[in-house]
Write an enzyme that holds these catalytic residues in place. Structure first.
Site, short mmCIF file in Angstrom:
data_model
loop_
_atom_site.label_atom_id
_atom_site.label_comp_id
_atom_site.label_asym_id
_atom_site.label_seq_id
_atom_site.Cartn_x
_atom_site.Cartn_y
_atom_site.Cartn_z
N HIS A 163 50.48 28.09 55.02
CA HIS A 163 49.18 27.43 55.00
C HIS A 163 48.84 26.71 56.30
O HIS A 163 47.68 26.62 56.67
CB HIS A 163 49.05 26.55 53.76
CG HIS A 163 48.71 27.38 52.57
ND1 HIS A 163 49.67 27.84 51.69
CD2 HIS A 163 47.53 27.93 52.17
CE1 HIS A 163 49.08 28.61 50.79
NE2 HIS A 163 47.79 28.68 51.06
N GLU B 118 46.23 39.42 43.83
CA GLU B 118 47.26 39.01 44.79
C GLU B 118 48.67 39.24 44.24
O GLU B 118 49.65 38.80 44.83
CB GLU B 118 47.06 37.56 45.24
CG GLU B 118 46.67 36.58 44.16
CD GLU B 118 46.31 35.20 44.72
OE1 GLU B 118 46.45 34.96 45.93
OE2 GLU B 118 45.90 34.36 43.90
N ASP C 54 49.30 36.64 49.55
CA ASP C 54 50.26 36.72 48.45
C ASP C 54 50.57 38.17 48.10
O ASP C 54 51.71 38.51 47.82
CB ASP C 54 49.73 35.98 47.21
CG ASP C 54 50.04 34.50 47.30
OD1 ASP C 54 51.17 34.16 47.68
OD2 ASP C 54 49.15 33.68 47.01
N CYS D 206 39.91 38.21 51.00
CA CYS D 206 39.85 36.83 51.48
C CYS D 206 41.20 36.35 52.01
O CYS D 206 41.36 35.21 52.39
CB CYS D 206 39.34 35.89 50.40
SG CYS D 206 40.48 35.73 49.01
C1 PEP Z 1 45.99 34.88 49.50
O1 PEP Z 1 47.03 34.81 48.84
O2 PEP Z 1 45.73 35.83 50.26
C2 PEP Z 1 45.00 33.79 49.43
C3 PEP Z 1 43.82 33.90 50.00
O3 PEP Z 1 45.38 32.66 48.76
P1 PEP Z 1 46.30 31.50 49.37
O4 PEP Z 1 46.57 31.85 50.82
O5 PEP Z 1 45.57 30.22 49.23
O6 PEP Z 1 47.52 31.60 48.52
MG MG Z 2 47.15 33.34 47.24
#
Ligand code: PEP
Ligand code: MG
Length: 753
Positions: free
Chosen positions: A361, A602, A626, A673
């Protein structure tokens, strides 16, 4: 054996430089195995030789002088084959070469074990015995286990020592490798951030006033002494006299010359109190670690505990916010979103973390802010770099500390190219993301990771494709109320109205724990995450959904997105709860509307059920971060396996096609996304596949728009067709790079034009 192993590794990990690390290794291994000699040869690949770097038993003046051509002798064989050799009489082996400079002709028994890191042999650990000796199986496995654990510490200690010696005088310089996390070139000075009361993570720092620093240290020691007294008198009634002696021992340690004078003299030498304390405690604990008596050895942990207590008192004074200079490079072992958000954007030149990867993140956040970042730079000795000049090459994941003039000027040139590219891209801000053959693919913004009143990318985006709602939950010490959540969501919905805003329901768990909602799981990424938690706690889900629905009243630009779905039942349950929140609000007199609801794909299970999921909802959104980690079984935050984490893996591409096929059967749109959406190389693939929209961090919007406006959809389809014939991610990446260079846009993914 296990105990000696643990102690040796711990001692080596605390070594100040390579020389100290190796001298600990040879001394302790020789002792543990009862050999007559232990030596370490390191491979110098540039000059094609093995060099004797440390020994306990051979002639000390041979260290640094004995150099063997790479591949020669038994050392060469161990290194070449990356396997141990165990011989009761080395001289009988055909590869044996006698090195007379060391005095080793007197020895017979030989055990050599390779020291390997990331598949590369760094050197060889050698044990010798005067008599004939075939080392036992246990001894061989002990030495091999140790050698495998020491490789990282050796690399780390080598870099740390180099940095201490390094002057800013143009010594030809290596870069420290890491993972590319956010494109761009950052040049600035390091500010090290670290978690509270973590002594090992404290950096060296030059204080302004040495006397004041010494006084702070004395004050902290007095406060700890006071704590000890209070604690002792409070527990007196409950403890036996023998146990009370522990407090006396702590007091003695606290008042010892080693601790007080050791730290004060380090402060006088120019380090701030926490840095001086870290060194003193490490030295002091090392003495106990080396003791043979198990009871005394345990005292090392008392010394470390005491160090942590003093550090806590030192840190309590630090309530003044950090003043960041311009061109700050934020450095840490594990940097939090809060620590990044604490630096004013215009002063943040780069982010460097020793852990994590581009898809953790913090990497996502850096990309969202358009800040160059390198993650997983595991060889960086964080405690030694405070205030040093640094170059971050976010395209290649490289870091230079105290760069020489040649490196600096080359990177200044590349940074100027980068700045020119950024301003050129600005011209695209208000233009649509249209291909040259007239196909439009809307670009949305990912936001929500930091609390900004005006996130970047408002003008450039078609709306918000992913609003991560975790932040207001993470920064509090209890769940936020419906009203507090509502004002948050209202703000973002208003900011973008009438453009759509996709709000994702709470996705905690995995690498996003809540401090007030403890979860202890052996496998957090396979555990209680996202929708699994919120369905088990409908009160949390309902509060959030009520807040979101109320926030959208009169704006009607809301879409809801459900994370971590792995069964259709979860979607059915969530839809029922959303309907219930909606109906209750209507009954209460709120003019709410049912928003379009989407599911994040995901998890591999969701890929194979894309059709059944699409039938139930209004749209699908692919979380490639994910999805990639679950498809490839690679933890997205673990630098050891980060090389395997690759969104161009044929399995990921096939999963995306399968999702599109499922959605198409019900005429539903698919958005991407995850971070793949913001990668200019992946644009060819996603456009070619017919993905309907992309959502990404603000830093990627214009780069991706540039690619879309430079190519046709037909060309993207051609590239995709070839990509689908590739059998590995590397070939796909090469193909995409080639395609990007052909349209003159290679500079979007590498430094230089
Ligand atoms: C993902 O897993 O691609 C996603 C957009 O969610 P996060 O990165 O918040 O887990
Ligand atoms: Mg995710």
């Amino acid at each position: 054996m296990l105990e000696s192993l643990r102690r040796i590794v711990q001692e080596v990990n605390n070594a100040r430089d390579l020389e100290q690390a190796l001298s600990i290794i040879v001394r302790r291994v020789k002792q543990a195995v009862g050999a007559d000699v232990c030596s370490v040869y390191l491979n110098d690949y540039d000059n094609h030789r093995h060099i004797l770097h440390a020994t306990d038993g051979l002639r000390l003046d041979a260290v640094g002088r004995v150099r063997l051509e790479l591949g020669r002798g038994l050392i060469g064989q161990v290194s070449e084959r990356a396997e141990p050799i165990n011989l009761d009489d080395a001289a009988n082996h055909p590869r044996y070469e006698c090195i007379t400079d060391t005095g080793e002709e007197r020895y017979h028994g030989f055990l050599g074990a390779p020291i390997i890191q990331n598949r590369k042999v760094l050197g060889v650990l050698v044990l010798r015995q005067r008599q004939r000796r075939h080392f036992g199986e246990d001894e061989v496995t002990f030495v091999m286990t140790l050698a495998s654990q020491l490789a990282g510490a050796i690399t780390f200690a080598r870099t740390s020592g180099e940095l201490v010696r390094l002057q800013d005088d143009g010594i030809p310089q290596r870069f420290l490798p890491g993972l590319a996390a956010s494109p761009g070139i950052g040049i600035g000075h390091a500010v090290v951030v670290y978690p509270p009361a973590d002594l090992d993570a404290v950096p060296d720092r030059r204080p302004e006033d040495l006397d004041a620093e010494a006084e702070e240290f004395r004050r902290a020691v007095r406060e700890v002494a006071g704590d000890l007294d209070r604690f002792a008198s409070r527990t007196q009634v409950h403890l036996r006299v023998e146990d009370m002696a522990l407090f006396d021992a702590w007091r003695l340690m606290l008042e010892s010359d080693t601790l007080i004078d050791g730290t004060l003299s380090r402060i006088r030498a120019g380090n701030w109190a926490p840095g001086a304390l870290r060194e003193t405690i490490a030295d002091h604990a090392r003495v106990f670690d080396a003791m043979d008596d198990a009871y005394l050895r345990e005292r090392a942990s008392d010394v470390r505990d005491l160090g942590r207590c003093i550090l806590m008192h030192l840190q309590n004074r630090d309530t003044t916010p950090i003043q960041y200079a311009s061109h700050t490079i934020l450095v840490g072992e594990e940097i939090s979103a809060m620590q990044i958000a604490d630096v004013p954007r215009e002063k943040l030149a780069g982010v460097v973390s020793t852990t994590g990867s581009g898809s953790s993140h913090v990497g996502i956040l850096a990309r969202g802010m358009g800040v160059p970042a390198a993650m997983g730079v595991s060889d960086l000795p964080v405690s030694r770099v405070e205030g040093r000049e640094m170059v971050v090459d976010g395209y290649r994941g490289r870091v230079y500390v105290s760069p020489g003039p040649a490196v600096r000027s080359e990177y200044q040139r590349l940074a100027a190219d980068d700045a020119a590219l950024t301003s050129e891209l600005q011209a695209l801000s208000h233009l649509p993301a249209d291909t040259t053959d007239g196909y439009t693919i809307p670009l949305y913004l990912n936001t929500g990771l930091v609390s900004e009143s005006r996130p970047l990318g408002i003008e450039e985006s078609a709306g918000v494709g992913l609003y991560r709602t975790e932040l207001p939950f993470i920064v509090r010490d209890s769940f936020p109320s419906e009203a507090a959540q509502m004002s948050n969501y209202r703000h973002v919905l208003e900011l973008f109205a009438p453009r759509p805003v996709t709000i994702r329901t709470l996705d905690i768990g995995g690498d996003k724990p809540l401090p007030y909602f403890p979860m202890h799981e052996a496998n957090p990424f396979l555990g209680w995450r996202g929708i699994r938690i919120t369905l088990d706690h409908p009160e949390i889900f309902l509060t959030q959904v009520r807040a979101v629905l109320r926030a959208a009243i009169g704006l009607d630009n809301l879409q809801l997105l459900l994370p971590m779905v792995s069964t259709v039942g979860e979607v059915d349950d969530a839809l029922l709860l959303i309907q219930r929140a909606h109906d209750e609000l209507l009954e209460e007199g709120y003019q709410v509307r049912m928003p379009p609801v989407g599911v994040m794909i995901e998890v591999p299970a969701a890929v194979y059920q894309a059709e059944a999921l699409a039938r139930r909802v209004d749209f699908l959104s692919v979380g490639t971060n994910d999805l990639t980690q679950y498809l490839l079984a690679v933890d997205r935050n673990n630098p050891h396996v980060a090389k395997l984490y690759n969104e161009y893996h044929p399995a990921v591409l096939r999963a995306l096609l399968q999702i599109l096929t499922g959605a198409r059967l019900h005429g539903k749109e698919v958005s991407v996304c995850g971070e793949m959406a913001g990668d200019p190389l992946a644009t060819f693939l996603l456009l070619g596949m017919g993905v309907h929209s992309l959502s990404m961090g603000a830093g990627s919007l214009l780069r991706v728009k540039k690619v879309i406006r430079s190519i046709s959809r037909a060309r993207a389809r051609e590239v995709l067709k070839v990509a689908l014939q590739c059998e590995d991610a590397g070939s796909v990446r090469r193909l995409l790079l080639d395609a990007l260079e052909t349209v003159g846009l290679g500079g979007l993914v590498r430094p230089g034009r």
